[in-house]
Design a protein around this motif. Structure first.
Motif, PDB file in Angstrom:
ATOM      1  N   ILE A   1      11.340   1.658   5.820  1.00 23.00           N
ATOM      2  CA  ILE A   1      12.231   0.639   5.246  1.00 23.00           C
ATOM      3  C   ILE A   1      11.472  -0.687   5.088  1.00 23.00           C
ATOM      4  O   ILE A   1      11.605  -1.381   4.081  1.00 23.00           O
ATOM      5  CB  ILE A   1      13.483   0.447   6.130  1.00 23.00           C
ATOM      6  N   ILE A   2      10.655  -1.014   6.084  1.00 24.79           N
ATOM      7  CA  ILE A   2       9.884  -2.257   6.016  1.00 24.79           C
ATOM      8  C   ILE A   2       8.874  -2.194   4.868  1.00 24.79           C
ATOM      9  O   ILE A   2       8.734  -3.137   4.094  1.00 24.79           O
ATOM     10  CB  ILE A   2       9.195  -2.545   7.370  1.00 24.79           C
ATOM     11  N   LEU A   3       8.224  -1.042   4.719  1.00 25.49           N
ATOM     12  CA  LEU A   3       7.285  -0.874   3.601  1.00 25.49           C
ATOM     13  C   LEU A   3       8.006  -1.044   2.263  1.00 25.49           C
ATOM     14  O   LEU A   3       7.557  -1.779   1.385  1.00 25.49           O
ATOM     15  CB  LEU A   3       6.621   0.502   3.673  1.00 25.49           C
ATOM     16  N   GLU A   4       9.161  -0.376   2.122  1.00 20.75           N
ATOM     17  CA  GLU A   4       9.916  -0.478   0.865  1.00 20.75           C
ATOM     18  C   GLU A   4      10.354  -1.918   0.615  1.00 20.75           C
ATOM     19  O   GLU A   4      10.272  -2.420  -0.507  1.00 20.75           O
ATOM     20  CB  GLU A   4      11.157   0.426   0.905  1.00 20.75           C
ATOM     21  N   GLY A   5      10.824  -2.556   1.681  1.00 20.49           N
ATOM     22  CA  GLY A   5      11.268  -3.946   1.560  1.00 20.49           C
ATOM     23  C   GLY A   5      10.125  -4.852   1.140  1.00 20.49           C
ATOM     24  O   GLY A   5      10.294  -5.723   0.279  1.00 20.49           O
ATOM     25  N   PHE A   6       8.982  -4.626   1.715  1.00 22.15           N
ATOM     26  CA  PHE A   6       7.814  -5.439   1.374  1.00 22.15           C
ATOM     27  C   PHE A   6       7.428  -5.249  -0.088  1.00 22.15           C
ATOM     28  O   PHE A   6       7.204  -6.209  -0.827  1.00 22.15           O
ATOM     29  CB  PHE A   6       6.646  -5.069   2.290  1.00 22.15           C
ATOM     30  N   MET A   7       7.365  -3.981  -0.527  1.00 19.04           N
ATOM     31  CA  MET A   7       6.916  -3.703  -1.897  1.00 19.04           C
ATOM     32  C   MET A   7       7.913  -4.213  -2.932  1.00 19.04           C
ATOM     33  O   MET A   7       7.535  -4.481  -4.059  1.00 19.04           O
ATOM     34  CB  MET A   7       6.687  -2.194  -2.099  1.00 19.04           C
ATOM     35  N   SER A   8       9.196  -4.340  -2.564  1.00 20.94           N
ATOM     36  CA  SER A   8      10.186  -4.750  -3.562  1.00 20.94           C
ATOM     37  C   SER A   8      10.584  -6.220  -3.412  1.00 20.94           C
ATOM     38  O   SER A   8      11.497  -6.679  -4.071  1.00 20.94           O
ATOM     39  CB  SER A   8      11.419  -3.841  -3.476  1.00 20.94           C
ATOM     40  N   SER A   9       9.896  -6.948  -2.554  1.00 24.26           N
ATOM     41  CA  SER A   9      10.208  -8.365  -2.373  1.00 24.26           C
ATOM     42  C   SER A   9       9.244  -9.224  -3.168  1.00 24.26           C
ATOM     43  O   SER A   9       8.182  -8.763  -3.549  1.00 24.26           O
ATOM     44  CB  SER A   9      10.086  -8.740  -0.893  1.00 24.26           C
ATOM     45  N   PRO A  10       9.611 -10.482  -3.370  1.00 24.13           N
ATOM     46  CA  PRO A  10       8.640 -11.382  -3.994  1.00 24.13           C
ATOM     47  C   PRO A  10       7.387 -11.482  -3.129  1.00 24.13           C
ATOM     48  O   PRO A  10       7.454 -11.274  -1.913  1.00 24.13           O
ATOM     49  CB  PRO A  10       9.355 -12.728  -4.030  1.00 24.13           C
ATOM     50  N   SER A  11       6.277 -11.777  -3.750  1.00 24.71           N
ATOM     51  CA  SER A  11       5.009 -11.824  -3.037  1.00 24.71           C
ATOM     52  C   SER A  11       4.944 -13.011  -2.078  1.00 24.71           C
ATOM     53  O   SER A  11       5.763 -13.913  -2.156  1.00 24.71           O
ATOM     54  CB  SER A  11       3.875 -11.905  -4.051  1.00 24.71           C
ATOM     55  N   HIS A  12       3.976 -12.982  -1.193  1.00 24.42           N
ATOM     56  CA  HIS A  12       3.661 -14.105  -0.301  1.00 24.42           C
ATOM     57  C   HIS A  12       4.694 -14.348   0.775  1.00 24.42           C
ATOM     58  O   HIS A  12       4.862 -15.476   1.239  1.00 24.42           O
ATOM     59  CB  HIS A  12       3.453 -15.416  -1.083  1.00 24.42           C
ATOM     60  N   LEU A  13       5.434 -13.337   1.189  1.00 29.30           N
ATOM     61  CA  LEU A  13       6.382 -13.524   2.277  1.00 29.30           C
ATOM     62  C   LEU A  13       5.655 -13.461   3.615  1.00 29.30           C
ATOM     63  O   LEU A  13       4.695 -12.718   3.774  1.00 29.30           O
ATOM     64  CB  LEU A  13       7.447 -12.418   2.266  1.00 29.30           C
ATOM     65  N   SER A  14       6.147 -14.248   4.575  1.00 30.30           N
ATOM     66  CA  SER A  14       5.674 -14.090   5.948  1.00 30.30           C
ATOM     67  C   SER A  14       6.484 -12.963   6.582  1.00 30.30           C
ATOM     68  O   SER A  14       7.514 -12.543   6.032  1.00 30.30           O
ATOM     69  CB  SER A  14       5.881 -15.390   6.721  1.00 30.30           C
ATOM     70  N   ALA A  15       6.042 -12.481   7.752  1.00 28.38           N
ATOM     71  CA  ALA A  15       6.787 -11.422   8.438  1.00 28.38           C
ATOM     72  C   ALA A  15       8.210 -11.904   8.737  1.00 28.38           C
ATOM     73  O   ALA A  15       9.176 -11.142   8.627  1.00 28.38           O
ATOM     74  CB  ALA A  15       6.070 -11.029   9.729  1.00 28.38           C
ATOM     75  N   GLU A  16       8.335 -13.175   9.089  1.00 28.62           N
ATOM     76  CA  GLU A  16       9.654 -13.710   9.408  1.00 28.62           C
ATOM     77  C   GLU A  16      10.577 -13.722   8.188  1.00 28.62           C
ATOM     78  O   GLU A  16      11.749 -13.351   8.273  1.00 28.62           O
ATOM     79  CB  GLU A  16       9.519 -15.122   9.965  1.00 28.62           C
ATOM     80  N   GLU A  17      10.029 -14.117   7.030  1.00 28.32           N
ATOM     81  CA  GLU A  17      10.847 -14.131   5.815  1.00 28.32           C
ATOM     82  C   GLU A  17      11.273 -12.718   5.425  1.00 28.32           C
ATOM     83  O   GLU A  17      12.407 -12.500   4.986  1.00 28.32           O
ATOM     84  CB  GLU A  17      10.069 -14.793   4.671  1.00 28.32           C
ATOM     85  N   LEU A  18      10.361 -11.762   5.586  1.00 29.88           N
ATOM     86  CA  LEU A  18      10.709 -10.378   5.268  1.00 29.88           C
ATOM     87  C   LEU A  18      11.789  -9.882   6.229  1.00 29.88           C
ATOM     88  O   LEU A  18      12.760  -9.236   5.822  1.00 29.88           O
ATOM     89  CB  LEU A  18       9.468  -9.485   5.334  1.00 29.88           C
ATOM     90  N   TYR A  19      11.632 -10.224   7.497  1.00 28.40           N
ATOM     91  CA  TYR A  19      12.625  -9.851   8.503  1.00 28.40           C
ATOM     92  C   TYR A  19      14.010 -10.393   8.119  1.00 28.40           C
ATOM     93  O   TYR A  19      15.011  -9.678   8.173  1.00 28.40           O
ATOM     94  CB  TYR A  19      12.187 -10.381   9.871  1.00 28.40           C
TER      95      TYR A  19
END
Ligand SMILES: [Zn+2]
Ligand SMILES: [Zn+2]
Length: 143
Positions: free
Chosen positions: A25-43
């Motif tokens: 889920i984290i991988l999918e979330g990362f790949m489909s999010s805007p670039s340059h997110l920190s781990a906290e922003e992705l969380y």
């Protein structure tokens, strides 16, 4: 996406780590999010749909993604580690605002050619390239 998932699975298997639903889920979330997110922003983005995924898991998974070569870690002036998908053919550069932290990506074939030529002039084989320009974005120039 399927290719990236396979890469990640191979990496986890090679390191004796389990493929968990949360990691995927984290991988999918990362790949489909805007670039340059920190781990906290992705969380914070993932938390809405996946309240069971903790910050520590996101943080560690992003480290794994960086180790596996799927993500690259970037540091843009602030103390945050930011991540973007690592695609070797994609040569984009960054403009970073010192005031609001906004990050603008751009590509420029002339710069690309110039960098390749510079490397060749020094008998250098390029592995990757980074160009970061710092200053003030249009909305921060008003003061
Ligand atoms: Zn700004
Ligand atoms: Zn970028």
């Amino acid at each position: 996406m399927a290719k990236v998932k396979d890469l990640f699975r191979d990496y986890l298997a090679k390191h004796g780590l389990k493929v968990t639903r949360q990691r995927e889920i984290i991988l999918e979330g990362f790949m489909s999010s805007p670039s340059h997110l920190s781990a906290e922003e992705l969380y914070l983005r993932l938390r809405k749909d996946h309240p069971n995924i903790g910050y520590a898991t996101v943080y560690r998974t992003m480290k794994l993604l960086a180790d596996s070569g799927i993500a690259s870690e970037r540091h843009f002036g602030d103390r945050q580690t930011r991540y973007e998908p690592n695609t070797s053919e994609d040569h984009h550069y960054h403009l970073i605002c010192n005031s609001c932290g906004r990050i603008i990506e751009f590509e420029d074939a002339k710069i690309e050619t110039l960098l390749q030529q510079t490397a060749a002039d020094h008998q250098f084989t390029l592995s990757h390239q980074r160009l970061e320009l710092y200053g003030l974005c249009p909305s921060c120039q008003g003061g």
